[in-house]
Design an enzyme around this catalytic site. Structure first.
Site, PDB file in Angstrom:
ATOM      1  N   GLU A 126      49.311  51.498  47.409  1.00 23.52           N
ATOM      2  CA  GLU A 126      50.664  51.293  46.869  1.00 23.52           C
ATOM      3  C   GLU A 126      50.960  52.325  45.786  1.00 23.52           C
ATOM      4  OE1 GLU A 126      52.824  49.322  48.170  1.00 23.52           O
ATOM      5  OE2 GLU A 126      51.381  48.559  49.601  1.00 23.52           O
ATOM      6  N   GLY A 127      50.433  53.518  45.992  1.00 24.60           N
ATOM      7  CA  GLY A 127      50.532  54.578  44.995  1.00 24.60           C
ATOM      8  C   GLY A 127      49.172  54.773  44.349  1.00 24.60           C
ATOM      9  N   THR A 128      48.705  55.992  44.297  1.00 24.58           N
ATOM     10  CA  THR A 128      47.382  56.292  43.757  1.00 24.58           C
ATOM     11  C   THR A 128      47.290  55.989  42.262  1.00 24.58           C
ATOM     12  OG1 THR A 128      48.021  58.561  43.230  1.00 24.58           O
ATOM     13  CG2 THR A 128      47.116  58.159  45.431  1.00 24.58           C
ATOM     14  N   GLU A 160      53.411  59.708  55.266  1.00 27.64           N
ATOM     15  CA  GLU A 160      53.378  60.719  56.322  1.00 27.64           C
ATOM     16  C   GLU A 160      52.124  61.585  56.213  1.00 27.64           C
ATOM     17  OE1 GLU A 160      58.183  61.230  57.012  1.00 27.64           O
ATOM     18  OE2 GLU A 160      57.010  62.955  56.344  1.00 27.64           O
ATOM     19  N   GLN A 166      24.667  45.884  41.103  1.00 23.63           N
ATOM     20  CA  GLN A 166      23.567  46.334  40.253  1.00 23.63           C
ATOM     21  C   GLN A 166      22.816  45.151  39.648  1.00 23.63           C
ATOM     22  OE1 GLN A 166      23.125  49.548  40.312  1.00 23.63           O
ATOM     23  NE2 GLN A 166      21.332  49.676  38.988  1.00 23.63           N
ATOM     24  N   GLY A 211      51.984  61.605  50.938  1.00 28.33           N
ATOM     25  CA  GLY A 211      51.490  60.258  50.702  1.00 28.33           C
ATOM     26  C   GLY A 211      52.314  59.534  49.660  1.00 28.33           C
ATOM     27  N   GLY A 260      20.638  43.496  42.079  1.00 27.04           N
ATOM     28  CA  GLY A 260      19.563  44.317  42.601  1.00 27.04           C
ATOM     29  C   GLY A 260      19.739  44.610  44.084  1.00 27.04           C
ATOM     30  N   GLY A 261      18.621  44.751  44.784  1.00 21.67           N
ATOM     31  CA  GLY A 261      18.660  45.124  46.191  1.00 21.67           C
ATOM     32  C   GLY A 261      19.477  44.191  47.049  1.00 21.67           C
TER      33      GLY A 261
END
Length: 390
Positions: free
Chosen positions: A364-366, A126, A337, A130, A340-341
């Protein structure tokens, strides 16, 4: 590759219907549906479902291995990240209806859901609540032979194509207590059921709706399970999902690690292969070690659930969900990383993996909720103060 625009750097633009609130395009939905039909025709889509639903009652151990394997292959229709779609079914609402639904509900919704003819949404979270599902502000009151529901739901996924929404509302009891919350199957075309907008998210397209329920009237037959015991349905839904999320995150992490190892063996920097630099080696070694430890924990947790029931091993499910989802994010970040780019571009899948699996640390839950559940077992909070479902 057919329809490459759905999988390369253009994917979000092809998948997202911007004019309709950012929901998935009809063409993208149909492509996923076709993959589902082919998997079902091949005989393995229903593997985890009970025999009564045409499945083989696949174990949690088997499903953990399958979910890891599919994610390990990298993004694709075999395991579509944005929508939890997979060529091996992940249909927790089918299991909820199979276990808690009435004969009438199973006839109306369960068969069509498994066959892919309809979708069902899940309305628990809601706007003001949460992970804590015991403080719902959505209410339902009895009125003759009907129930009248008022309230709001947030991140109500799949509502854009759902025939009905499994809505949780308080019908009795006290805030903060699981008792007194009831689950209702609400047809999405019911008067008073409105979708004001969809939340645009880190990963697009979105099917995460804001839903408002104003005087929504449903019959007594809309109740799923027992009145006041609706969180039993939610517990079955989220418990199994948390384990499968962990397995998918583990597979995605392993994909990122493997791709990084491969690239590090090919790339030459400062006159020697990238993998000969210890700074690169050790970062990938740490990730691989963590992946192996998580893999063993996921399999043991799945085995415990098979042995003692799907809602057992709560603390262990929280542990693997917490660590695996963090691992996926770390591995995707490290893959960017190492590459690279080019790793930062959408010509590689790592940013897509990161954005999706970052969601798992909330949905599904923090992370914090998972840690709270672990602490509840360690310090026996549950028996002393009661507990919440999410």
């Amino acid at each position: 590759m057919h329809n490459p625009e759905f999988f390369d750097h253009r994917r979000e633009f092809s998948r997202t219907d911007v004019e309709r609130g950012g929901i998935p395009t009809a063409q993208w939905r149909e492509l996923m549906a076709e993959a589902r039909r082919r998997a079902d025709a091949a005989g393995f889509y229903r593997f985890p479902l009970p025999p009564a639903l045409g499945g083989r009652d696949g174990s949690n151990v088997a499903m953990a291995a399958i979910r890891e394997h599919l994610a390990w292959l990298g993004p694709g229709l075999h395991a579509e990240l944005s929508h939890e779609a997979s060529v091996v079914a992940n249909l927790p609402l089918a299991l909820v209806l199979h276990e808690f639904g009435t004969a009438e509900q199973r006839q109306e919704y369960l068969g069509p859901l498994v066959d892919g003819e309809i979708e069902l949404a899940f309305g628990l979270t809601e706007p003001a609540h949460g992970s804590d599902a015991t403080h719902l502000e959505t209410t339902a009151r009895k009125d003759g032979d009907s129930w009248v529901i008022d309230g709001a739901k947030r991140f109500n996924s799949v509502v854009d194509v759902a025939t009905a929404d499994l809505v949780f509302a308080r019908t009795s009891g006290q805030d903060g207590k699981a008792d007194g919350i009831t689950a209702f199957l609400v047809p999405t075309d019911t008067p008073g059921f409105d979708i004001p907008y969809y939340h645009w998210t880190f990963n697009m397209p979105t099917d995460h709706a804001e839903v408002r329920l104003s005087g929504v009237r449903v019959p007594e037959t809309a109740v799923v399970g027992e009145v006041g015991k609706g969180l039993d349905c939610a517990q079955l839904f989220v418990h199994e999902n948390r384990l499968r999320q962990a397995a998918s995150s583990l597979g995605a992490a392993q994909f990122c690690i493997d791709e990084s190892v491969r690239y590090a063996q090919e790339r030459v920097v400062f006159g020697k292969p990238l993998h000969e630099h210890q700074g690169v080696q050790w970062q990938l070694v740490e990730l691989q070690t963590e992946a192996e430890l998580v893999r063993n924990s996921v399999q043991k947790t799945a085995w415990l659930m098979d042995r003692h029931g799907k809602t057992s091993a709560s603390g262990r499910v929280a542990m693997v969900n917490y660590r695996a989802n963090q691992l996926a994010c770390s591995a995707a970040d490290r893959a960017m990383q190492v590459h690279g780019g080019v790793g930062y571009t959408r010509h590689k899948p790592f940013e897509h993996i990161y954005r999706h699996h970052r969601r798992y640390r909330l949905t599904e839950g923090t992370d914090e909720l998972q840690m709270r559940r672990i602490a509840a077992e360690m310090f026996d909070f549950k028996s002393r103060r009661g507990s919440t479902t999410r």
